[in-house]
Design a protein around this motif. Sequence first.
Motif, PDB file in Angstrom:
ATOM      1  N   GLY A   1      -0.635   2.116  15.082  1.00  0.00           N
ATOM      2  CA  GLY A   1      -0.530   1.877  13.635  1.00  0.00           C
ATOM      3  C   GLY A   1       0.518   1.041  13.241  1.00  0.00           C
ATOM      4  O   GLY A   1       1.576   0.865  14.189  1.00  0.00           O
ATOM      5  N   PRO A   2       0.619   0.268  12.088  1.00  0.00           N
ATOM      6  CA  PRO A   2       1.595  -0.792  11.864  1.00  0.00           C
ATOM      7  C   PRO A   2       2.940   0.142  11.538  1.00  0.00           C
ATOM      8  O   PRO A   2       4.283  -0.579  11.714  1.00  0.00           O
ATOM      9  N   CYS A   3       2.890   1.260  11.010  1.00  0.00           N
ATOM     10  CA  CYS A   3       4.404   1.975  10.834  1.00  0.00           C
ATOM     11  C   CYS A   3       4.903   2.327  12.013  1.00  0.00           C
ATOM     12  O   CYS A   3       6.163   2.164  12.130  1.00  0.00           O
ATOM     13  N   ALA A   4       4.232   2.982  13.019  1.00  0.00           N
ATOM     14  CA  ALA A   4       4.642   3.332  14.059  1.00  0.00           C
ATOM     15  C   ALA A   4       5.207   2.062  14.986  1.00  0.00           C
ATOM     16  O   ALA A   4       6.220   2.067  15.762  1.00  0.00           O
ATOM     17  N   MET A   5       4.448   0.885  14.974  1.00  0.00           N
ATOM     18  CA  MET A   5       4.934  -0.207  15.715  1.00  0.00           C
ATOM     19  C   MET A   5       6.259  -0.833  15.237  1.00  0.00           C
ATOM     20  O   MET A   5       7.063  -1.216  15.907  1.00  0.00           O
ATOM     21  N   MET A   6       6.482  -0.914  13.917  1.00  0.00           N
ATOM     22  CA  MET A   6       7.580  -1.102  13.454  1.00  0.00           C
ATOM     23  C   MET A   6       8.761  -0.277  13.760  1.00  0.00           C
ATOM     24  O   MET A   6       9.731  -0.814  14.036  1.00  0.00           O
TER      25      MET A   6
ATOM     26  N   PHE B   1      -5.900   6.283  -1.953  1.00  0.00           N
ATOM     27  CA  PHE B   1      -6.859   5.473  -1.037  1.00  0.00           C
ATOM     28  C   PHE B   1      -7.612   6.020  -0.389  1.00  0.00           C
ATOM     29  O   PHE B   1      -7.229   7.053   0.464  1.00  0.00           O
ATOM     30  N   LYS B   2      -8.799   5.461  -0.172  1.00  0.00           N
ATOM     31  CA  LYS B   2      -9.574   5.848   0.865  1.00  0.00           C
ATOM     32  C   LYS B   2      -9.231   4.909   2.030  1.00  0.00           C
ATOM     33  O   LYS B   2      -8.787   3.826   2.024  1.00  0.00           O
ATOM     34  N   ASP B   3      -9.387   5.475   3.159  1.00  0.00           N
ATOM     35  CA  ASP B   3      -9.152   4.859   4.520  1.00  0.00           C
ATOM     36  C   ASP B   3      -9.807   3.588   4.657  1.00  0.00           C
ATOM     37  O   ASP B   3      -9.060   2.618   4.948  1.00  0.00           O
TER      38      ASP B   3
ATOM     39  N   CYS C   1       0.824  -1.492   0.025  1.00  0.00           N
ATOM     40  CA  CYS C   1       0.048   0.189   0.019  1.00  0.00           C
ATOM     41  C   CYS C   1       0.726   1.205   0.080  1.00  0.00           C
ATOM     42  O   CYS C   1       0.393   2.320  -0.647  1.00  0.00           O
ATOM     43  N   LEU C   2       2.006   1.236   0.599  1.00  0.00           N
ATOM     44  CA  LEU C   2       2.794   2.423   0.782  1.00  0.00           C
ATOM     45  C   LEU C   2       3.419   2.696  -0.633  1.00  0.00           C
ATOM     46  O   LEU C   2       3.460   3.673  -1.130  1.00  0.00           O
ATOM     47  N   LEU C   3       3.830   1.371  -1.419  1.00  0.00           N
ATOM     48  CA  LEU C   3       4.426   1.764  -2.571  1.00  0.00           C
ATOM     49  C   LEU C   3       3.438   1.992  -3.637  1.00  0.00           C
ATOM     50  O   LEU C   3       3.580   2.792  -4.584  1.00  0.00           O
ATOM     51  N   LEU C   4       2.239   1.897  -3.264  1.00  0.00           N
ATOM     52  CA  LEU C   4       0.927   2.076  -4.504  1.00  0.00           C
ATOM     53  C   LEU C   4       0.503   3.526  -4.237  1.00  0.00           C
ATOM     54  O   LEU C   4      -0.222   4.099  -5.187  1.00  0.00           O
ATOM     55  N   GLY C   5       0.914   4.346  -2.871  1.00  0.00           N
ATOM     56  CA  GLY C   5       0.561   5.579  -2.986  1.00  0.00           C
ATOM     57  C   GLY C   5       0.068   6.097  -1.669  1.00  0.00           C
ATOM     58  O   GLY C   5       0.005   7.327  -1.379  1.00  0.00           O
TER      59      GLY C   5
ATOM     60  N   PRO D   1       2.687   6.441   5.615  1.00  0.00           N
ATOM     61  CA  PRO D   1       2.799   6.088   6.766  1.00  0.00           C
ATOM     62  C   PRO D   1       1.681   6.657   7.735  1.00  0.00           C
ATOM     63  O   PRO D   1       1.041   5.778   8.378  1.00  0.00           O
ATOM     64  N   SER D   2       1.497   7.964   7.780  1.00  0.00           N
ATOM     65  CA  SER D   2       0.545   8.664   8.756  1.00  0.00           C
ATOM     66  C   SER D   2      -0.931   8.248   8.260  1.00  0.00           C
ATOM     67  O   SER D   2      -1.885   8.149   9.150  1.00  0.00           O
ATOM     68  N   GLN D   3      -1.280   8.046   7.031  1.00  0.00           N
ATOM     69  CA  GLN D   3      -2.443   7.730   6.531  1.00  0.00           C
ATOM     70  C   GLN D   3      -2.982   6.237   7.129  1.00  0.00           C
ATOM     71  O   GLN D   3      -4.077   6.058   7.485  1.00  0.00           O
ATOM     72  N   ILE D   4      -1.927   5.422   6.920  1.00  0.00           N
ATOM     73  CA  ILE D   4      -2.155   3.765   7.138  1.00  0.00           C
ATOM     74  C   ILE D   4      -2.244   3.870   8.568  1.00  0.00           C
ATOM     75  O   ILE D   4      -3.360   3.299   9.159  1.00  0.00           O
ATOM     76  N   ASP D   5      -1.311   4.532   9.392  1.00  0.00           N
ATOM     77  CA  ASP D   5      -1.784   4.394  10.966  1.00  0.00           C
ATOM     78  C   ASP D   5      -2.716   5.110  11.465  1.00  0.00           C
ATOM     79  O   ASP D   5      -3.496   4.559  12.236  1.00  0.00           O
ATOM     80  N   ALA D   6      -3.255   6.162  10.747  1.00  0.00           N
ATOM     81  CA  ALA D   6      -4.365   6.982  11.370  1.00  0.00           C
ATOM     82  C   ALA D   6      -5.745   6.096  11.100  1.00  0.00           C
ATOM     83  O   ALA D   6      -6.450   5.854  11.846  1.00  0.00           O
TER      84      ALA D   6
END
Length: 679
Positions: A518-523, A580-582, A496-500, A503-508
Amino acid sequence: MAIKRHVAQAVLQINGPIASVVLSNPPANMLTDAMRAEIYAHIETADADPSVTAIVLAAQGHRFSRGMSDADLDRPQAFPDLNTLCNRIEMCTKPVVAALAGAVVAEGVALALAAHYRVMGANARFAFPDASFALVPAGGVTQRLPRLIGVEAALAALLSAGSLAAQNAHAMGLADLVTTQKLRVAAVAFARDCVAQGAGPRRVRDMDQVFTQAGAGRAAIAAARRTHGPRAFGAKRIIDCVEAAMLLPFDAGVGREETERADALAAPQSAALRHAYLSERRAVRPRGFTTDEARPVKTLGLSGASNLALGLCLSALDHGFNVRFLAPTAQVAQTILEKINAAYVAAETRGQVSAEQKQSRLDAFFVSADPAGFADCDAVIEATTGALDTRVQTLLAVEAAMAADTPLATVSDRAVAQMAGKLSHPERFCAAHVFAPAQLIRLVELGRAPATHSAALATFHALFTQLEKRVVTVEAHDGFVANAVQDAGLQAVDVCLLLGATPSQIDAAMVRFGFPVGPCAMMDRIGLEHFGGTVAQALDAAGLSAVSGRGFYDAEGSDLEAVEVIEMLREAGEISPTAFKDGELVGRILLAQANAGVHLLERGVVERPLDIDVIMMLGKGFPRHHGGPMKWADKITPLQAEKALKRYAVSAPEIWAPAALWHELVKGGETFDHLNRAP
């Protein structure tokens, strides 16, 4: 033809002027349709009998009633429903005394509040679990309880989802008497005294505490609304119902309670929370062995120098075990001894242990660099870190020092079969994947290697249960369940990161869904060097962690530097970014997890989908109000899940290409819940 005999679930006993209606379906005395009907009929009979002056409502066994079964909650109640029964008890023309033993839970509380007086055994307790399942209490509890003990106390009890011991219940007016005598005898004596003193029925519905203390009640309502946010799913409904007790006549308030309860039962959060609770109870049952095969463990051996090993050591000492600790060197042994001493000195300073307890636990601890200390251990856990060769060397040294029948486990969730193949006694070897921090995370994945005997599994299952862990038995497979399913989700994050996505959008999006982080903050917290995704590796190679101390985010919490690196990766791969939509981000990540779970089911790593749900909720913070990835997939339906997986598989088939079981479920019109119900 065999004749099916009716077994009474409630019994009427009349001894002189006192009638006893006894719930007779121990051990839980669940309020089934049949039991409610029989209680109702017996109350009618006793109330109409001119020789009866008072009624005692009691129960066989050690519990008054645990309420209604989960299955009964979701179907219409036959006559009399709970409200009808409670109203009949309360409107009885003779005093009704409830004799309350053991657990008085949920709908059992409703029955007790409908009585005119309550006598409790010293070990009895009221329990109010509904809020923990996003439910509203039934049977008029939200209307009677504040009338009896006040709005503030009622809200505290109902919203805490906790319990009230007998003495506390008595102090706040919920119980009229607490006795250490035989409960039924004490309740009958109390009923006789009521009659002798002319104390007739005392109906809670007619009490006016909610009106005479209206100011305090309004303040308590306002405070409760400030305290319980939108994620406390049942709290708002409960608060509204208690407020209705202040504003509406009793019957209208009960009507509001019935409406709110029906809405709560239909809400997906309640179904997920009940699934979580029931699944956890099923998942921890022994699988492929019995509890009586367990070897008693008084002395536990531990090897390693990691924080996980130290956490296990402290937990074992706190639970009364002797611990023999193997350190890699004498110098490390001295360091470990100092750390254990410091931990208990700090615990004594904080008042968590007494001086005597501290000394007792220190006396039970022995650390050495010599494996010979394991000779008298009842079980041994290898909790070292490092490569497979390092673990194998430790295991071989430990095995050589142990008695031949002593069970041995590794905390690793990788290469378990390879380790077992190096040992002289693979039959007593298994894996106990403990999650860090060991003192906080309750889950252990107990992994069966190909040659593992049931006695070893039984011993470690019992051991970790004593350490207050939830132990789920699985077949040993790299990553077991928790890490395999989480890794699939992180692969989806990478794509999803590579597609557009950012990190903050995914985590939120994931935090809004209900994850604690969120997964990025966890990593970032764990360290990007531990993850294999393209983006994580690129960030680590770019030195962001060295610059910021984190990775996806800098010291101020910005992901701009990470986004620049991700954009360079896209350009190198000629990837056009997608907006992407959330909801789609969440769906992609969770379907990757659910699809990985299906693969584990197909391989026989786990027995049921509910095992995956429990492991992910307890071990990886999957939100309980969604019930785990398999329950979540059921909610969107296997048909829609399979369709979405096929769409997503275009970009990464290794993650999203649907496993065969999805199609089997769709073809049969089934869900994962059907698989959970299979014998």
